[in-house]
Design a protein around this motif. Structure first.
Motif, PDB file in Angstrom:
ATOM      1  N   MET A   1     -63.872  21.211  49.470  1.00  0.00           N
ATOM      2  CA  MET A   1     -63.871  21.441  48.033  1.00  0.00           C
ATOM      3  C   MET A   1     -64.619  20.353  47.265  1.00  0.00           C
TER       4      MET A   1
ATOM      5  N   ILE B   1     -67.754  20.912  45.062  1.00  0.00           N
ATOM      6  CA  ILE B   1     -67.719  21.351  43.658  1.00  0.00           C
ATOM      7  C   ILE B   1     -68.155  20.232  42.723  1.00  0.00           C
TER       8      ILE B   1
ATOM      9  N   PHE C   1     -70.953  21.841  40.561  1.00  0.00           N
ATOM     10  CA  PHE C   1     -70.670  22.261  39.194  1.00  0.00           C
ATOM     11  C   PHE C   1     -71.555  21.566  38.148  1.00  0.00           C
TER      12      PHE C   1
ATOM     13  N   ALA D   1     -74.986  23.149  38.351  1.00  0.00           N
ATOM     14  CA  ALA D   1     -75.118  24.460  37.714  1.00  0.00           C
ATOM     15  C   ALA D   1     -75.153  24.319  36.193  1.00  0.00           C
ATOM     16  N   LEU D   2     -74.243  23.515  35.688  1.00  0.00           N
ATOM     17  CA  LEU D   2     -74.167  23.324  34.242  1.00  0.00           C
ATOM     18  C   LEU D   2     -75.442  22.679  33.710  1.00  0.00           C
TER      19      LEU D   2
ATOM     20  N   GLY E   1     -78.183  25.183  33.517  1.00  0.00           N
ATOM     21  CA  GLY E   1     -77.960  26.042  32.344  1.00  0.00           C
ATOM     22  C   GLY E   1     -78.368  25.334  31.073  1.00  0.00           C
ATOM     23  N   LEU E   2     -77.959  24.072  30.954  1.00  0.00           N
ATOM     24  CA  LEU E   2     -78.288  23.307  29.758  1.00  0.00           C
ATOM     25  C   LEU E   2     -79.795  23.120  29.618  1.00  0.00           C
TER      26      LEU E   2
ATOM     27  N   LEU F   1     -81.116  26.190  28.165  1.00  0.00           N
ATOM     28  CA  LEU F   1     -80.799  26.250  26.744  1.00  0.00           C
ATOM     29  C   LEU F   1     -81.727  25.348  25.935  1.00  0.00           C
TER      30      LEU F   1
ATOM     31  N   PHE G   1     -85.007  26.946  25.587  1.00  0.00           N
ATOM     32  CA  PHE G   1     -84.944  28.009  24.580  1.00  0.00           C
ATOM     33  C   PHE G   1     -85.067  27.426  23.170  1.00  0.00           C
ATOM     34  N   PHE G   2     -84.331  26.340  22.931  1.00  0.00           N
ATOM     35  CA  PHE G   2     -84.404  25.692  21.617  1.00  0.00           C
ATOM     36  C   PHE G   2     -85.806  25.163  21.349  1.00  0.00           C
TER      37      PHE G   2
ATOM     38  N   MET H   1     -88.059  27.903  20.310  1.00  0.00           N
ATOM     39  CA  MET H   1     -87.810  28.322  18.934  1.00  0.00           C
ATOM     40  C   MET H   1     -88.433  27.345  17.956  1.00  0.00           C
TER      41      MET H   1
ATOM     42  N   TYR I   1     -91.633  32.225  19.053  1.00  0.00           N
ATOM     43  CA  TYR I   1     -91.136  33.582  18.841  1.00  0.00           C
ATOM     44  C   TYR I   1     -91.656  34.168  17.538  1.00  0.00           C
ATOM     45  N   ASN I   2     -92.555  33.426  16.866  1.00  0.00           N
ATOM     46  CA  ASN I   2     -93.032  33.912  15.570  1.00  0.00           C
ATOM     47  C   ASN I   2     -93.899  35.149  15.697  1.00  0.00           C
ATOM     48  N   ASP I   3     -94.693  35.197  16.747  1.00  0.00           N
ATOM     49  CA  ASP I   3     -95.591  36.335  16.908  1.00  0.00           C
ATOM     50  C   ASP I   3     -95.488  36.820  18.343  1.00  0.00           C
ATOM     51  N   LEU I   4     -94.651  37.833  18.556  1.00  0.00           N
ATOM     52  CA  LEU I   4     -94.423  38.286  19.926  1.00  0.00           C
ATOM     53  C   LEU I   4     -95.541  39.176  20.436  1.00  0.00           C
TER      54      LEU I   4
END
Lengths: 65, 734
Positions: free
Chosen positions: A1, A4, A8, A11-12, A15-16, A19, A22-23, A26, A31-34
């Motif tokens: 175990m 983990i 863990f 994985a986090l 993910g971060l 994210l 993505f920020f 933006m 994303y202004n002109d797709l």
């Protein structure tokens, strides 16, 4: 175990990272002109142009805001 | 006339760099984008040019002082594109910011939902086999670590809205959502503390994620329609020719004209401002303002309004602010009055919430009391009651309406109809009475030659060549009828009378009936076309009279028939003369019409109809219709409408055809049917899930499956709004 404890945060962290990406997209206005961006890829203006628009193209998103 | 232009109001200055945003007409594909960017960058003064293909706009930047903004427009014109400077409004900015905020919330909620689900699936499968309780607790604590900050951040739109509603003493959908999320998280923390088997962190965060998707779709649609409306406004942006102190003239955008300025209005030009005539005499076509098609004479001291057209003589006009007693002031006052009554409309989703929220809370409370009465310890009863709240949380309800709206709005957009308000769809579907304005709505905005069939083609062509030399709208109509021929040379314009030129050695005239001595012929034409303007032509002994008037929109009749078929009543309220309105009403077979109505009378007529229980769809384009458009249950205006009228309308359609009125009602009805279906689906889902929850059998796994399942079904159902409505609209004769 004990695995983990490593898996863990890993994985986090991934993910971060997604994210944060993505920020970043933006904030730089990606994303202004797709519609336009898809076509822009096909332009060959970075090949034979003496003005080096390539440098321009990478600099613009920041200024669009 | 190549007057100098001044567009400096549109330019933003920033760190020695000037920038301007332009809406571009006729940009379609990647080729256009490439041509514009490349063409502009060839100019050494221009630092950057970037086209936004989705918005049909270009942002241009140049070093301060190197370039005049007009030069950018000239350069674009040389590339073959018409560009219109664009001033992003404050409101626009706030909508864009709100959208970006929601997208950030959505991103965070999505990230959290995925990671918590990762942990939850392990716990669920562990519970089914042999998970170590310590590991389970660790997973629950980790979930809490992600879920609590996420809810505090991404749940803000719901918490804020719920607080606002409660402060106002009302209940909206966000109240049960907030309560559900907060209680679910609180309970889960307590449960985890007690080493329990179940925690609802995943449910709470997933709920936020799905609801934010609905919220974002709603906001995205609103922003998209605003953007398009903004482009339209820029394309229509009017200019005025300002007379400077030193006698020179300069063309400036309306935004740069201030009260007290002197403005020159040439014949044939649209008057762009309200003001008093200082010098000059002319006839003014007021059809866009009052609906009246007969021209009005103005002289020094007379008043002209924005939106009218100057027909015959050049005028200088002293610009006035909308002072008390002017038409514009009157319209403003009526608008404020009308908008007040409109805001009482309650959205479908809010109506659902009013029924839903008390019911859900009552059920949860009954569950709590019921289990305590049954002999369960209160802690356990409370957990079951909270589970009921989580299960009933309106996840599908949050998506039910926005998803349909987005799909229906893009279906409408493909038919050249633009929604300006999202809830206009709901209101449009409810309409049972259509009130049309006549001038510019049932008829085309530009006058046309009506008796071309009874005239000799060569005569029309000769007259058109003469007419092409004038900017008078009636002359322009004749010129258009013959396909805009090249103008005859050496034409003399006699102010207020007509045109004269020497053709083949003899004098050719085009103008008023008396100017051409064509009284006898004119009487004949007037008998067949009683409500038109007559223009005569004489060349030696040859003589002809042209009847020019507003022609009906190409498929007005089919549209009226389609509306009747849909079960709607049709009537006309017009500001024009009785005779002109009667002939149009007769041609379209509309029995109820009222003529010569002032804006306040239109408003009263609408109020009477509304008092009689009618839900009115108002279709109009004039400044005089603006209050009525704001007052009606829902309103549509053509893109050619006066600025204020378009701003007041919920829906704007492009093009000459009137068919979008009927087809958008079809789509709206379909959309409303789907919204209600979705709401019923949510009820059905609760009817199944709530008994399970009340019985205390719901686990986080059940909650997650029910939530995502119902959201998926509601979304798939919404997708039908575009498809089926499309084929239905095409099937009707329009």
């Amino acid at each position: 175990m004990n695995i983990i404890v490593i898996l863990f945060p890993l994985a986090l962290g991934l993910g971060l990272a997604g994210l944060a990406g993505f920020f970043w997209c933006m904030r730089t206005g990606q994303y202004n002109d797709l519609e336009g961006s898809g076509w822009r890829v096909l332009q060959d203006d970075d090949l034979a142009d003496d003005q080096s628009p390539h440098a321009n193209a990478t600099r613009q998103p920041e200024r669009a805001l | 006339m190549a007057a100098q232009q001044d567009l400096s109001v549109f330019v933003r200055h920033h760190d020695g760099i000037d920038g301007m945003e332009l809406a571009i007409d006729g940009i379609r594909c990647a080729g256009c984008m490439h041509a514009i960017e490349k063409g502009l960058k060839r100019d050494s003064g221009i630092l950057s040019a970037r086209v936004n293909l989705a918005l049909k706009r270009v942002t241009v930047e140049w070093r301060e002082g190197v370039l005049r903004p007009e030069a950018v427009i000239e350069r674009l014109a040389r590339l073959g594109f018409k560009a219109y400077p664009f001033l992003p409004s404050e409101q626009q900015d706030s909508v864009t910011r709100e959208e970006a905020r929601l997208l950030r919330y959505l991103g965070v909620a999505g990230f959290a939902a995925m990671n918590i689900m990762l942990l939850s699936v392990s716990v669920w499968s562990g519970n089914a086999s042999d998970i170590n309780p310590v590991t389970r607790d660790l997973f629950h604590w980790l979930s809490a670590l992600i879920a609590l900050p996420t809810a505090a951040y991404a749940g803000r739109p719901f918490f804020e809205s719920a607080l606002r509603a409660l402060k106002a003493g009302a209940v909206n959908m966000d109240v049960p959502i907030t309560l559900g999320v907060v209680l679910a998280l609180g309970m889960s923390v307590v449960e985890t503390w007690n080493h329990a088997e179940h925690a609802y962190f995943d449910g709470a965060v997933m709920l936020l994620f799905f609801l934010l998707i609905g919220r974002y779709l709603d906001q995205m649609m609103r922003r998209r329609t605003r953007d398009l409306a903004g482009n339209l406004a820029a394309l229509k942006a009017e200019t005025a020719t300002r007379l400077e102190r030193d006698g020179t003239t300069i063309v400036v955008p309306i935004a740069a004209v201030s009260p007290g300025d002197l403005v020159l209005v040439q014949p044939g030009e649209r008057v762009a401002i309200d003001g008093l005539v200082e010098t000059g005499q002319s006839e003014i076509d007021q059809s866009l303002v009052t609906g009246e098609t007969m021209p009005m004479l103005v002289a020094p001291g007379g008043r002209v309004h924005a939106g009218t057209t100057n027909l015959s003589g050049a005028l200088t006009v002293r610009v006035e602010a909308a002072g008390s007693g002017t038409l514009l002031d009157e319209i403003d006052r009526l608008m404020a009055q009308a908008v007040e009554s409109r805001s009482r409309y309650v959205h479908l989703s809010d109506r659902a919430a009013r029924l839903y929220a008390p019911l859900v809370h009552a059920t949860a409370l009954a569950t709590l009391l019921g289990w305590i009465a049954f002999g369960l310890p209160w802690q356990q009863a409370l957990i079951i009651a909270i589970t009921v709240l989580i299960i009933t949380c309106p996840c599908a309800l949050g998506l039910a309406i926005p998803a349909v709206q987005v799909v229906a709005a893009s279906a409408l957009f493909r038919r050249k109809v633009m929604l300006k308000e999202g809830d206009a769809l709901e209101r449009l579907a409810e309409a049972d009475m259509v009130v049309f304005d006549k001038t510019g709505t049932l008829t085309l905005p530009e006058p046309e030659l009506l008796n071309a069939d009874s005239l000799d083609v060569s005569i029309v062509r000769q007259a058109a060549a003469l007419a092409a030399a004038s900017r008078h709208p009636l002359a322009q109509a004749i010129s258009r009828a013959a396909g805009n021929p090249a103008p005859v040379r050496n034409v003399h314009e006699h102010q207020g009378l007509g045109l004269v030129a020497l053709v083949d050695g003899s004098e050719m005239r085009l103008g008023s009936v008396s100017f051409c001595e064509a009284q006898a012929e004119a009487d004949l034409v007037a008998a067949t076309f009683p409500t038109t303007s007559l223009i005569a032509w004489r060349h030696g002994d040859a003589c002809a009279v042209f009847a020019i008037g507003q022609r009906l929109r190409p498929d007005a009749r089919a549209c009226i028939a389609a509306l009747r078929q849909l079960g709607l009543g049709v009537m006309i309220l017009s500001g024009d003369r009785e005779a002109a309105v009667a002939s149009v009403a007769q041609e379209l077979g509309i029995a109820t019409y009222r003529a010569a109505m002032r804006p306040d009378e239109k408003l009263l007529a609408l109020a009477d109809l509304a008092a009689g229980g009618c839900k009115i769809l108002m279709v109009g384009d004039g400044l005089n219709d603006a209050p009525a458009l704001a007052k009606a249950h829902v309103s549509i205006s053509p893109v050619s409408a006066a600025h204020l009228a378009q701003a007041a309308a919920d829906i704007v359609f492009l093009g000459d055809s009137l068919a979008p009125v009927a087809s958008s009602i079809l789509i709206a009805r379909k959309a409303r049917r789907l919204m209600i279906q979705n709401l019923w689906f949510a009820v059905l889902y609760n009817a199944v899930a709530v008994p399970i929850a009340i019985a205390g059998l719901a686990t986080p796994l059940v909650a997650a499956a029910a939530m995502s399942g119902s959201s998926l079904i509601v979304t798939l159902n919404a997708l039908r709004a575009g498809r089926t409505a499309a084929s239905a609209a095409e099937r009707t004769p329009s």
